[in-house]
Design a protein around this motif. Structure first.
Motif, short mmCIF file in Angstrom:
data_model
loop_
_atom_site.label_atom_id
_atom_site.label_comp_id
_atom_site.label_asym_id
_atom_site.label_seq_id
_atom_site.Cartn_x
_atom_site.Cartn_y
_atom_site.Cartn_z
N THR A 42 0.86 -1.19 0.00
CA THR A 42 0.00 0.00 0.00
C THR A 42 0.89 1.23 0.00
O THR A 42 1.56 1.52 0.99
N ARG A 94 1.94 5.20 0.17
CA ARG A 94 1.45 6.32 0.98
C ARG A 94 1.89 7.64 0.38
O ARG A 94 2.93 7.71 -0.27
N SER A 122 1.64 13.61 3.70
CA SER A 122 0.63 13.29 4.72
C SER A 122 0.74 11.87 5.24
O SER A 122 0.23 11.57 6.32
N GLY A 123 1.38 10.98 4.49
CA GLY A 123 1.39 9.57 4.88
C GLY A 123 0.07 8.86 4.62
O GLY A 123 -0.10 7.69 4.96
N LYS A 124 -0.89 9.57 4.00
CA LYS A 124 -2.21 8.98 3.71
C LYS A 124 -2.06 7.81 2.72
O LYS A 124 -1.34 7.94 1.72
N ALA A 125 -2.74 6.70 3.02
CA ALA A 125 -2.64 5.51 2.16
C ALA A 125 -3.37 5.73 0.84
O ALA A 125 -4.46 6.32 0.81
N ARG A 144 -3.54 -0.61 -4.57
CA ARG A 144 -2.37 -1.37 -4.11
C ARG A 144 -1.45 -1.59 -5.30
O ARG A 144 -1.90 -1.59 -6.45
N ASP A 198 6.25 6.75 -0.43
CA ASP A 198 6.09 6.70 1.03
C ASP A 198 6.49 8.07 1.58
O ASP A 198 6.65 9.02 0.79
#
Ligand code: MD3
Ligand code: FE
Length: 206
Positions: free
Chosen positions: A41, A43, A47-50, A54, A66
């Motif tokens: 996944t 990111r 923000s690190g938001k996923a 995939r 990432d």
């Protein structure tokens, strides 16, 4: 020869480029790829938001994202293993569709569950943007959106179906594009449903 449509300047659409047997063969090859390089996944860098999509890769380089940023690297971000080789059926499609291009270095494999999407973005992490990107779609159909080289440019949408191939070169290579939504149940290719998109790219200057 299958039909080929220049749907926008720099965008060539080859509807149904892969027949059903070739699509099934490719899905089996991708199951082998995903055993060596499991889907991860990605990111967002700040923000690190996923992502809802995939991803995995094959080829000498793979695209990852990432907190460290967007980049190409030679190893899987979680296992540390080199990416598996690009399946022969994909190298053959590249040679066939883009005969004068240097060989691809990266094949990004995106898996969309039926609720995944991809926001409008540009692909500009490649050193060599003179070579077109080749995209192949498998499984459920998607609503694809493409605009111009500036985020605010008008956009158009079109559906991408299982087996379709598209190339993005010339002025389209740096166009904003994304996936608005997946149409659940529109294909029987993947028993688990959803959609796989493959993008083959040249990353470095030959
Ligand atoms: C236009 N993938 O992986 S494929 C991506 O369906 C990506 O998974 C989408 O955008 C997907 O970056 C869209 C069509 C596509 C792929 C690469 C492009 C369109 C493009 C690169 C430049 C311009
Ligand atoms: Fe993209």
């Amino acid at each position: 020869m299958a039909k080929s449509l220049e749907i926008l300047p720099g965008v060539t659409h080859l509807p149904g480029y892969l027949d059903r047997a070739a699509q099934s063969e490719l899905v089996e090859a991708l199951r082998v790829v995903a055993r060596a390089a499991p889907f991860f996944t990605p990111r967002m860098p700040r923000s690190g938001k996923a992502f809802s999509v995939r991803m995995t890769n094959c080829g000498s380089l793979g695209w990852v994202s990432d907190l460290g940023g967007y980049r190409y690297q030679s190893r899987h971000p979680e296992t540390g293993a080199p990416w598996p080789e690009i399946p022969g059926v994909l190298l053959e499609a590249w040679r066939n569709i883009l005969p004068s291009a240097p060989p691809p270095e990266a094949c990004l494999v995106n898996y969309y569950s039926t609720d995944a999407r991809m926001g409008l973005h540009q692909d500009r992490d490649e050193e060599d943007v003179s070579v077109p990107v080749l995209s192949l779609s498998l499984g459920d159909s998607a609503v694809f959106r493409i605009g111009g080289v500036s985020r605010g440019d008008p956009t158009r949408s079109c559906r991408l179906h299982s087996g379709d191939a598209l190339t993005f070169g010339g002025q389209a290579r740096l166009a904003f594009h994304g996936i608005d939504r997946i149409l659940p149940g529109s294909s029987t290719l993947l028993p688990e449903g959803g959609r796989i998109n493959l993008t083959l790219r040249r990353v470095t200057k030959p």
